[in-house]
Enzyme design. Structure first.
Site, short mmCIF file in Angstrom:
data_model
loop_
_atom_site.label_atom_id
_atom_site.label_comp_id
_atom_site.label_asym_id
_atom_site.label_seq_id
_atom_site.Cartn_x
_atom_site.Cartn_y
_atom_site.Cartn_z
N GLU A 1 0.87 -1.19 0.08
CA GLU A 1 0.06 0.08 -0.01
C GLU A 1 0.87 1.16 -0.08
O GLU A 1 0.56 2.26 0.78
CB GLU A 1 -0.92 0.01 1.38
CG GLU A 1 -2.01 -1.14 1.01
CD GLU A 1 -2.84 -1.47 2.26
OE1 GLU A 1 -2.51 -1.00 3.40
OE2 GLU A 1 -3.87 -2.06 2.17
N GLU B 1 -5.86 -7.20 -3.37
CA GLU B 1 -7.03 -7.19 -2.48
C GLU B 1 -8.19 -7.25 -3.10
O GLU B 1 -8.78 -6.15 -3.58
CB GLU B 1 -6.58 -6.22 -1.29
CG GLU B 1 -5.75 -6.50 -0.69
CD GLU B 1 -5.52 -5.21 0.59
OE1 GLU B 1 -6.47 -4.74 0.86
OE2 GLU B 1 -4.34 -5.26 1.19
#
Length: 259
Positions: free
Chosen positions: A170, A213
């Site tokens: 991220e 994800e």
């Protein structure tokens, strides 16, 4: 973060499943290529600290029986280094043993190293956040330690281990202040997080389209309705992703609760 971007580095070789030798791995825009065989990857997230060591084999086996060929997990910095330079890799924090269990089951692994675990944890060293030399040096020290531990245990694919991908998790959430790293990030494989990633386009047309994800649910906000995603919607999102040249998708998280 909703629809956040992350950066991913593809390891240059892949361990033969169930063996200690290595196999050639390449990629293009439409496949991961293992020993000349074109593959798409079906992965699911299992976080080793959120279960006991005794549960790992069963959880991994259930994921395999559900059709997955890869297990993805974060590395939990705040759990491994609760105090500066005091490390804990015992019990259910033994990520090396966890990946060894993944390989014993005949599955690949994805290692997600990074200070940010989004809504779960972020290890902060100073009050000024992450864009300071103190934080960067500490993160560099910890990341190096994890990589060295994985190397010593021969976990990387080039060593015959299960880990085929390693990720700076991220990065898009904190990329703004890190201008000096942007050129490096552009040389990596960027990926997508979200409920739907079929419209995602990699930053390089030669890179594979990866969904790190696939959110199977979402957290509840105070005073709002319970979030709910049907199994049909989830299945449709996966089908549409692969229809649009997807190469790898990861369920986040894998629901292995008793039925």
């Amino acid at each position: 973060m909703w629809g956040s971007w992350v950066s991913l580095l593809l390891i240059a070789s892949l361990g033969l499943i169930g063996s200690c030798s290595a196999a050639a791995v390449e990629y293009d825009s439409s496949a991961v290529i293992i020993n000349g065989e074109r593959k798409i990857i079906l992965s699911g997230s299992i976080h080793y600290p959120r279960s006991t060591v005794e549960m790992w084999s069963d959880l991994i086996q259930k994921a395999k029986e559900g059709g997955l060929d890869t297990i993805e997990t974060y590395i939990f910095w705040n759990a491994h280094e609760p105090r500066r330079r005091e490390y804990n890799f015992t019990g259910n924090l033994d990520f090396v043993k966890f990946f060894q269990k993944v390989q014993e089951a005949g599955l690949h692994g994805i290692l997600r190293i990074g200070a940010s675990l989004c809504g779960y944890t972020i290890f902060r060293i100073s009050n000024s956040g992450t864009n300071n030399e103190i934080f960067k040096n500490e993160m560099r020290t910890f990341t190096t330690k994890i990589v060295n531990m994985a190397k010593e245990a021969k976990l990387f694919a080039s060593q015959g281990g299960p880990i085929i991908l390693a990720q700076e998790n991220e990065y898009g959430n904190v990329m703004g202040p890190y201008g000096e790293a942007r050129e490096i990030i552009r040389s990596m494989i960027n990926t997508c997080n979200g409920f739907y990633c079929d419209a995602f386009t990699p930053n390089n047309p030669k890179n594979p389209k990866i969904w790190t994800e696939n959110w199977t649910g979402w957290f509840k906000k105070w005073g709002q309705k319970d979030p709910h995603r049907t199994a049909e919607d989830l299945a449709f999102s996966v089908a549409r992703f692969f229809q649009q040249n997807g190469v790898l998708q990861n369920y986040y998280m894998v629901d292995l609760s008793p039925t």
